[in-house]
Design a protein around this motif. Structure first.
Motif, PDB file in Angstrom:
ATOM      1  N   PRO A 412      -7.153  -2.007   2.883  1.00  0.00           N
ATOM      2  CA  PRO A 412      -7.394  -3.561   3.031  1.00  0.00           C
ATOM      3  C   PRO A 412      -8.619  -4.034   3.109  1.00  0.00           C
ATOM      4  O   PRO A 412      -8.906  -5.368   2.939  1.00  0.00           O
ATOM      5  CB  PRO A 412      -6.365  -3.534   4.223  1.00  0.00           C
ATOM      6  CG  PRO A 412      -6.452  -2.326   4.973  1.00  0.00           C
ATOM      7  CD  PRO A 412      -6.708  -1.400   3.877  1.00  0.00           C
ATOM      8  N   GLY A 413      -9.703  -3.456   3.489  1.00  0.00           N
ATOM      9  CA  GLY A 413     -11.149  -3.894   3.724  1.00  0.00           C
ATOM     10  C   GLY A 413     -10.993  -4.916   4.620  1.00  0.00           C
ATOM     11  O   GLY A 413     -10.821  -4.859   5.858  1.00  0.00           O
ATOM     12  N   GLU A 414     -11.612  -6.141   4.210  1.00  0.00           N
ATOM     13  CA  GLU A 414     -11.702  -7.284   5.180  1.00  0.00           C
ATOM     14  C   GLU A 414     -10.607  -7.951   5.252  1.00  0.00           C
ATOM     15  O   GLU A 414     -10.519  -9.018   5.946  1.00  0.00           O
ATOM     16  CB  GLU A 414     -12.968  -7.929   4.901  1.00  0.00           C
ATOM     17  CG  GLU A 414     -14.131  -7.247   5.058  1.00  0.00           C
ATOM     18  CD  GLU A 414     -14.489  -6.565   6.191  1.00  0.00           C
ATOM     19  OE1 GLU A 414     -14.442  -7.499   7.103  1.00  0.00           O
ATOM     20  OE2 GLU A 414     -15.490  -5.597   6.208  1.00  0.00           O
ATOM     21  N   GLU A 415      -9.466  -7.769   4.415  1.00  0.00           N
ATOM     22  CA  GLU A 415      -8.187  -8.716   4.418  1.00  0.00           C
ATOM     23  C   GLU A 415      -7.102  -8.155   5.406  1.00  0.00           C
ATOM     24  O   GLU A 415      -7.202  -6.696   5.810  1.00  0.00           O
ATOM     25  CB  GLU A 415      -7.896  -8.799   3.099  1.00  0.00           C
ATOM     26  CG  GLU A 415      -8.923  -9.325   1.942  1.00  0.00           C
ATOM     27  CD  GLU A 415      -8.092  -9.537   0.657  1.00  0.00           C
ATOM     28  OE1 GLU A 415      -7.408 -10.286   0.353  1.00  0.00           O
ATOM     29  OE2 GLU A 415      -8.683  -8.935  -0.592  1.00  0.00           O
ATOM     30  N   ASN A 467      -8.256  10.818   2.016  1.00  0.00           N
ATOM     31  CA  ASN A 467      -7.730  11.093   3.440  1.00  0.00           C
ATOM     32  C   ASN A 467      -8.297  10.012   4.227  1.00  0.00           C
ATOM     33  O   ASN A 467      -8.621  10.249   5.400  1.00  0.00           O
ATOM     34  CB  ASN A 467      -8.303  12.512   3.686  1.00  0.00           C
ATOM     35  CG  ASN A 467      -9.901  12.550   3.570  1.00  0.00           C
ATOM     36  OD1 ASN A 467     -10.394  11.343   3.117  1.00  0.00           O
ATOM     37  ND2 ASN A 467     -10.590  13.567   3.768  1.00  0.00           N
ATOM     38  N   PHE A 468      -8.259   8.879   4.108  1.00  0.00           N
ATOM     39  CA  PHE A 468      -8.761   7.899   4.779  1.00  0.00           C
ATOM     40  C   PHE A 468      -8.412   6.323   4.046  1.00  0.00           C
ATOM     41  O   PHE A 468      -8.063   6.323   2.949  1.00  0.00           O
ATOM     42  CB  PHE A 468     -10.242   7.791   4.848  1.00  0.00           C
ATOM     43  CG  PHE A 468     -11.217   7.502   3.604  1.00  0.00           C
ATOM     44  CD1 PHE A 468     -11.388   6.152   3.005  1.00  0.00           C
ATOM     45  CD2 PHE A 468     -11.509   8.509   2.792  1.00  0.00           C
ATOM     46  CE1 PHE A 468     -12.041   5.913   1.914  1.00  0.00           C
ATOM     47  CE2 PHE A 468     -12.094   8.394   1.806  1.00  0.00           C
ATOM     48  CZ  PHE A 468     -12.397   7.131   1.102  1.00  0.00           C
ATOM     49  N   GLN A 469      -8.413   4.982   4.935  1.00  0.00           N
ATOM     50  CA  GLN A 469      -8.337   3.853   4.364  1.00  0.00           C
ATOM     51  C   GLN A 469      -9.447   3.048   4.804  1.00  0.00           C
ATOM     52  O   GLN A 469      -9.885   3.392   6.103  1.00  0.00           O
ATOM     53  CB  GLN A 469      -6.776   3.334   4.945  1.00  0.00           C
ATOM     54  CG  GLN A 469      -5.631   3.921   4.233  1.00  0.00           C
ATOM     55  CD  GLN A 469      -5.245   3.188   2.959  1.00  0.00           C
ATOM     56  OE1 GLN A 469      -5.201   1.944   2.963  1.00  0.00           O
ATOM     57  NE2 GLN A 469      -4.789   3.848   2.202  1.00  0.00           N
ATOM     58  N   ILE A 470      -9.886   2.481   4.025  1.00  0.00           N
ATOM     59  CA  ILE A 470     -11.192   1.522   4.381  1.00  0.00           C
ATOM     60  C   ILE A 470     -10.552   0.265   4.825  1.00  0.00           C
ATOM     61  O   ILE A 470      -9.857  -0.714   4.231  1.00  0.00           O
ATOM     62  CB  ILE A 470     -12.038   1.054   3.049  1.00  0.00           C
ATOM     63  CG1 ILE A 470     -12.489   2.411   2.513  1.00  0.00           C
ATOM     64  CG2 ILE A 470     -12.970   0.163   3.483  1.00  0.00           C
ATOM     65  CD1 ILE A 470     -13.196   2.233   1.176  1.00  0.00           C
ATOM     66  N   VAL A 476     -10.813   4.850   7.887  1.00  0.00           N
ATOM     67  CA  VAL A 476     -10.044   4.998   9.091  1.00  0.00           C
ATOM     68  C   VAL A 476      -9.308   6.375   8.544  1.00  0.00           C
ATOM     69  O   VAL A 476      -8.718   6.113   7.500  1.00  0.00           O
ATOM     70  CB  VAL A 476      -9.021   4.134   9.397  1.00  0.00           C
ATOM     71  CG1 VAL A 476      -8.169   4.538  10.483  1.00  0.00           C
ATOM     72  CG2 VAL A 476      -9.968   2.669   9.951  1.00  0.00           C
ATOM     73  N   PRO A 477      -9.135   7.294   9.492  1.00  0.00           N
ATOM     74  CA  PRO A 477      -8.620   8.706   8.999  1.00  0.00           C
ATOM     75  C   PRO A 477      -6.895   8.496   8.627  1.00  0.00           C
ATOM     76  O   PRO A 477      -6.367   7.774   9.289  1.00  0.00           O
ATOM     77  CB  PRO A 477      -8.472   9.598  10.186  1.00  0.00           C
ATOM     78  CG  PRO A 477      -9.722   9.046  10.683  1.00  0.00           C
ATOM     79  CD  PRO A 477      -9.981   7.712  10.469  1.00  0.00           C
ATOM     80  N   TYR A 478      -6.581   8.747   7.504  1.00  0.00           N
ATOM     81  CA  TYR A 478      -5.152   8.471   6.877  1.00  0.00           C
ATOM     82  C   TYR A 478      -4.949   9.550   5.677  1.00  0.00           C
ATOM     83  O   TYR A 478      -5.598   9.621   5.172  1.00  0.00           O
ATOM     84  CB  TYR A 478      -5.222   7.120   6.499  1.00  0.00           C
ATOM     85  CG  TYR A 478      -3.897   6.630   5.661  1.00  0.00           C
ATOM     86  CD1 TYR A 478      -2.668   6.179   6.382  1.00  0.00           C
ATOM     87  CD2 TYR A 478      -3.663   7.048   4.407  1.00  0.00           C
ATOM     88  CE1 TYR A 478      -1.554   6.040   5.803  1.00  0.00           C
ATOM     89  CE2 TYR A 478      -2.348   6.760   3.722  1.00  0.00           C
ATOM     90  CZ  TYR A 478      -1.178   6.303   4.382  1.00  0.00           C
ATOM     91  OH  TYR A 478      -0.180   6.106   3.841  1.00  0.00           O
ATOM     92  N   TYR A 479      -3.505   9.794   5.885  1.00  0.00           N
ATOM     93  CA  TYR A 479      -3.289  10.976   4.978  1.00  0.00           C
ATOM     94  C   TYR A 479      -1.534  10.575   4.529  1.00  0.00           C
ATOM     95  O   TYR A 479      -0.725  10.474   5.421  1.00  0.00           O
ATOM     96  CB  TYR A 479      -3.366  12.328   5.259  1.00  0.00           C
ATOM     97  CG  TYR A 479      -3.201  13.248   4.272  1.00  0.00           C
ATOM     98  CD1 TYR A 479      -3.635  13.148   2.893  1.00  0.00           C
ATOM     99  CD2 TYR A 479      -2.657  14.433   4.569  1.00  0.00           C
ATOM    100  CE1 TYR A 479      -3.235  14.281   2.091  1.00  0.00           C
ATOM    101  CE2 TYR A 479      -2.484  15.549   3.921  1.00  0.00           C
ATOM    102  CZ  TYR A 479      -2.863  15.268   2.471  1.00  0.00           C
ATOM    103  OH  TYR A 479      -2.712  16.413   1.505  1.00  0.00           O
TER     104      TYR A 479
END
Length: 511
Positions: A412-415, A467-470, A476-479
């Motif tokens: 999602p970034g800044e949104e 293995n992350f989300q921005i 941010v760690p995510y899988y």
């Protein structure tokens, strides 16, 4: 003392100031250089590294390399305690110096470079899978991350695919310490053009295919092709897709080393016939130098059969026999999120795929056409860190193609994720009960799995391999697979509770 002439060779134009006694690290990012470091100034389209010389010096940098003499001389007068090296090409200098700091470990390793427009990531993963299966410790570097012979390493990549040379040599050094003898890496046209692979020799160079791409960078198709072709000038053996009209003839006509060809054409050294697909993979007649072998492969899509054939050629070029390879085919592993079958979801066919553009979705739909299934459940995604204009077309490509569609957000970034989902929803002509907006990607995966019934096909699309989300500028760690396991565990626990209640009811009744 660091001897610049020995390290930089013909790249060195002039040196100003005394050579430092010790240099412990090198980087093109001034923020990552500190005490006893060397900062290399690289001029790019958006910024110029020479503007950050003072920052690097303030952080303890003892050596500056650049290709703008006036800027270097100006700073040399103000900082006589720092050595300034004027070179012909900063990127080539970065590669040479990085190799020196890591004791030229690449010279004792077997390097395999994979280039082309499509298929690089999957070919790289297949080669790594087969070589490790055969007992040859092999690492890989590319879009899917940096892997040793066992797992993906938790390293931040400097670029999406082919790393900058200082990072690349650091990765090779790390792998050498793990006794890895072979490394397969993706070689992008931009990475080659920017000299990230300068000074490396490849035992084998692999060609997948060539179509117009990155023309905003290369300007012409010929420039794009020229960059790709230059990889084969650094190689002893070439593996070529004989069916590709884009570049195969160019390679074959000029290459002087050992040549292996693959494809569906009978003229190829390694080719395939009679391909039939099922939910779990495909059966193929594999022909190697005239000998036929009927094999099962846990892969989907004709394009992946091509990728497989390329990996077989590499193994044969490395001296393996087809007898060595046959037992390994059923365990062939591709990259995460590229037509990745998830076998744990019982009585359903579940696939992760990287598709996140309308064209990629269309290709995915064509790939799964031969499969038999009851209903199609699809998860699509909008990407926060990409242009908003790309979101609605995803919905248009998906509309009417699935029985249930879950819409979510990636990076999602800044949104806000809900805003991204709404942008995607704008692309549907009609939003009925079969459209399910779920802003959180992990929850969306569980929602999609929950919508399935026995015999259904579930396609989870988007950037599945990360293995992350921005989020808000942070990784941010995510899988994805964590949420698959969470759903399966939850479902299993629910069934066990139902079974316990049923048994309990039965016991009361019997009494």
């Amino acid at each position: 003392m660091m001897n610049a002439n020995t390290i930089l060779k013909s790249q060195l134009v002039s040196a100003h100031g005394s050579a430092p006694k010790k240099v412990t690290h090198i980087n093109y990012d001034s923020r990552k250089v500190n005490t006893n470091g060397c900062f290399v100034c690289i001029s790019g389209k958006s910024t110029d590294g020479h503007k950050f010389i003072e920052m690097a010096i303030s952080q303890g940098c003892v050596q500056i390399i650049g290709d703008q003499q006036d800027s270097l001389l100006e700073h040399a007068e103000r900082s006589p305690h720092v050595q300034f090296l004027h070179v012909k090409d900063s990127k080539k200098a970065l590669a040479l110096y990085s190799s020196h700091l890591h004791q030229h470990v690449h010279k004792s390793m077997r390097l395999i470079g994979v280039t082309g427009t499509h298929g690089k990531t999957t070919i790289t993963a297949y080669i790594r899978s087969l070589l490790n299966g055969a007992g040859i410790k092999t690492g890989s570097i590319g879009t899917a991350g940096v892997w040793d012979h066992q797992k993906m390493l938790p390293l931040d990549k400097s670029t999406p695919t082919t790393p900058e040379s200082s990072d690349l040599h650091a990765y090779l050094s790390l792998m050498k310490k793990k006794d890895i003898s072979s490394v397969v890496m993706e070689a992008t046209s931009i990475g080659i053009d920017q000299e990230r692979l300068y000074g490396l020799h490849f035992d084998i160079a692999v060609h997948s295919n060539l179509y117009p791409e990155h023309l905003d960078y290369h300007e012409t198709f010929e420039n794009y092709k020229k960059a790709k072709l230059s990889l084969f000038e650094k190689a002893g053996t070439s593996v070529v897709n004989i069916d590709d009209a884009g570049m195969s003839k160019d390679i074959i006509s000029v290459f002087k080393g050992t040549l292996w060809t693959y494809g569906l054409s009978d003229d190829a050294d390694v080719h395939a016939k009679n391909i039939t697909f099922s939910k779990r993979g495909c059966c193929v007649d594999l022909i190697v130098k005239g000998r036929l072998f009927s094999v099962f492969l846990p892969i989907l899509g004709v394009h992946n059969v091509y990728n497989f054939l390329a990996s077989v050629c590499v193994c044969l070029a490395k001296g393996m026999t087809i007898g060595d390879l046959l037992p390994l085919f059923q365990k062939l592993e591709g990259p995460p999120g590229r037509l990745q079958l998830i076998p744990e979801f019982a009585n359903r066919t579940m696939i992760f795929d990287f598709a996140h553009t309308p064209l990629a979705l269309e290709q995915l739909f064509k790939t799964v056409e031969p499969l038999s299934y009851n209903r199609l459940i699809l998860m699509i995604t909008g990407i926060g860190i990409r242009e908003k204009s790309l979101r609605a077309p995803i919905a248009k490509a998906a509309e009417g193609r699935a029985d249930e569609i879950v819409v979510t957000a990636d990076h999602p970034g800044e949104e806000l994720p809900i805003d991204i989902v709404n942008d995607v929803l704008d692309g549907f002509e009609t939003i009925g009960p079969q459209i399910h907006p779920v802003p959180n990607r992990g929850e969306a995966i569980k929602k999609a799995m929950g919508l399935t019934e026995e015999g259904d096909l579930l396609l989870i699309t988007g950037i599945c391999m990360e293995n992350f989300q921005i989020v808000k500028g942070r990784k941010v760690p995510y899988y994805d697979y964590d949420h698959v396991k969470a759903f399966l565990n939850s479902s299993r626990n629910s069934r066990e509770r139902e079974l316990e209640l049923t048994e309990s009811d039965g016991a009361v009744y019997q009494s």
